[in-house]
Each structure stands twice: as structure tokens, then as C-alpha cells.
Design a protein around this motif. Structure first.
Motif, PDB file in Angstrom:
ATOM      1  N   PHE A  45      -2.088   5.440   2.396  1.00  0.00           N
ATOM      2  CA  PHE A  45      -1.084   4.468   1.967  1.00  0.00           C
ATOM      3  C   PHE A  45       0.184   5.176   1.486  1.00  0.00           C
ATOM      4  N   LEU A  46       0.021   6.195   0.654  1.00  0.00           N
ATOM      5  CA  LEU A  46       1.182   6.931   0.134  1.00  0.00           C
ATOM      6  C   LEU A  46       1.923   7.663   1.243  1.00  0.00           C
ATOM      7  N   ILE A  47       1.175   8.280   2.167  1.00  0.00           N
ATOM      8  CA  ILE A  47       1.802   9.011   3.277  1.00  0.00           C
ATOM      9  C   ILE A  47       2.573   8.057   4.179  1.00  0.00           C
ATOM     10  N   THR A  48       1.938   6.933   4.563  1.00  0.00           N
ATOM     11  CA  THR A  48       2.625   6.004   5.462  1.00  0.00           C
ATOM     12  C   THR A  48       3.847   5.375   4.784  1.00  0.00           C
ATOM     13  N   THR A  49       3.739   5.087   3.495  1.00  0.00           N
ATOM     14  CA  THR A  49       4.877   4.519   2.771  1.00  0.00           C
ATOM     15  C   THR A  49       6.031   5.520   2.724  1.00  0.00           C
ATOM     16  N   ALA A  50       5.728   6.768   2.378  1.00  0.00           N
ATOM     17  CA  ALA A  50       6.766   7.802   2.304  1.00  0.00           C
ATOM     18  C   ALA A  50       7.437   8.021   3.658  1.00  0.00           C
ATOM     19  N   ASN A  97       3.230  -7.444  -1.424  1.00  0.00           N
ATOM     20  CA  ASN A  97       2.475  -7.673  -0.191  1.00  0.00           C
ATOM     21  C   ASN A  97       1.237  -6.786  -0.135  1.00  0.00           C
ATOM     22  N   SER A  98       1.392  -5.530  -0.488  1.00  0.00           N
ATOM     23  CA  SER A  98       0.267  -4.590  -0.451  1.00  0.00           C
ATOM     24  C   SER A  98      -0.836  -5.023  -1.415  1.00  0.00           C
ATOM     25  N   VAL A  99      -0.460  -5.390  -2.626  1.00  0.00           N
ATOM     26  CA  VAL A  99      -1.439  -5.792  -3.640  1.00  0.00           C
ATOM     27  C   VAL A  99      -2.191  -7.040  -3.201  1.00  0.00           C
ATOM     28  N   PHE A 100      -1.478  -8.034  -2.701  1.00  0.00           N
ATOM     29  CA  PHE A 100      -2.145  -9.285  -2.361  1.00  0.00           C
ATOM     30  C   PHE A 100      -2.944  -9.198  -1.062  1.00  0.00           C
TER      31      PHE A 100
END
Length: 197
Positions: free
Chosen positions: A61-66, A158-161
Motif C-alpha cells: 500500500f505504501l509503495i503503490t501510494t508513493a 476511500n482506502s479506510v472504508f
């Protein structure tokens, strides 16, 4: 690997769509985006009590977001637009409707995940994720912190829900939970999962 390149190309497509204010291009980019895997992985790991899956999902998640924000920022640095179009502005101030979109999209995703014929539901659920990341990149490239924060907040919602919907689906459908032989280890894992959540 290939997923990262697909993500980069999808971000370029979505950024182009935002640049020319084309809903069709944005939707096309969202359909090929591999962003859903890590987000649903977080909800799945919490529902199944699987800490190893959670670590892998959060890392992805962190890699794709960055990579997404970086790609969009680079795109908008080299192709500045005079003024923000309506498709771009729509991603800067989240509403309660965005929460419902993410929640129902996540529910559709977890139902598709639990069936044999997955079809194109999983990529389709990613519709709520690509444009906010591109808009965050636009905010960074244009130096507009309000756009960046608003778009990133929408992405976070969006990610949280979507993760929450996945967690609920996993619990309602009674996915098999990870069993621990060592009960102390199970308590430790549960504490870490609760802390992260």
C-alpha cells in the motif's frame, strides 16, 4: 514488477484524463489500476487475524501510494495546466457520498473475491482511488497544498472504508481465521493489529 509498471501507466492515463477533463479516460485508467490488492489485503488480514498478510499489504500500500503520487507529480510538473478542470476539482473536497462509494465498492470487491468467477469487479472497485492520487500529485506539482491535502484525505477515506468493507465481508462470510498454536503469540499479534487499525 509488472504491477508497478501497470500502476505507473494507469496513473499517467488518469492524469491525462484529469488534464483534458475526460471522464472516459479516467475510468479507463481506473479499470487497469492494481491499487485494490493492497487495500483489500489490509481488510482481509484484519478479518482473518493474519499479521504477516497485514505487513505485506501495508508495505505494498505504501509503495503503490508513493509511486502513484510521484508519477502524477512528475506528469503535472512537465505538463502544467492553466486552471484546474472540474474532474480535478471534484477530488479536492470529500463528502459523505465518497464514503458510501468506497464502502459499497469495498463490499462489491469482497463479494467478488469470495466467488470463483471474479470478472472485472476488483479493478472496477478501484474507481475511487486513482483520481485522488493524481489530484494529490497535481497539488504538489502546482504548489497548492489545499488540493494535495484534500485529495489525499479523499484517498485515505476511500482506502479506510474499502478495507472496512472487506473486513466486514470476511467476518460475515466466515472466512477461516488464522489459528495460533502459541496463545501468547496470538495475543501479541492481536495487539499489533488493533494498534495498526
Amino acid at each position: 514488477g509488472a504491477n508497478l509498471w501497470i500502476l505507473i501507466f494507469a496513473i499517467f492515463m488518469a492524469s491525462l484524463g484529469l488534464n483534458v477533463n475526460s471522464t472516459a479516460v479516467i475510468i479507463g485508467a481506473m479499470l487497469i489500476s492494481p491499487l485494490m490488492g493492497p487495500i483489500m489485503g489490509v481488510g482481509l488480514s484484519v478479518g482473518m487475524n493474519d499479521f504477516e498478510l497485514m505487513k505485506r499489504s501495508l508495505k505494498s500500500f505504501l509503495i503503490t501510494t508513493a509511486f502513484s503520487v510521484t508519477t502524477a507529480t512528475v506528469y503535472f510538473l512537465f505538463t502544467p495546466i492553466a486552471e484546474a478542470q472540474s474532474e480535478l476539482l471534484a477530488r479536492t473536497s470529500p463528502t459523505i457520498y465518497d464514503v458510501f462509494i468506497a464502502l459499497f465498492g469495498g463490499l462489491a470487491g469482497v463479494v467478488a473475491l469470495s466467488t470463483k468467477e471474479k470478472g472485472n469487479v476488483i479493478p472496477g472497485v478501484a474507481t475511487a482511488l486513482m483520481p485522488p492520487l493524481c489530484t494529490a500529485g497535481y497539488g504538489l506539482a502546482s504548489g497548492n497544498l489545499i488540493y494535495f491535502l484534500g485529495a489525499f484525505y479523499l484517498y485515505f477515506i476511500n482506502s479506510v472504508f474499502i478495507s472496512l468493507a472487506t473486513f466486514l465481508g470476511v467476518r460475515v462470510m466466515h472466512f477461516q481465521r488464522k489459528e495460533f498454536v502459541d496463545k501468547n503469540r496470538e495475543k501479541t499479534v492481536r495487539k499489533y493489529i488493533i494498534l495498526i487499525v
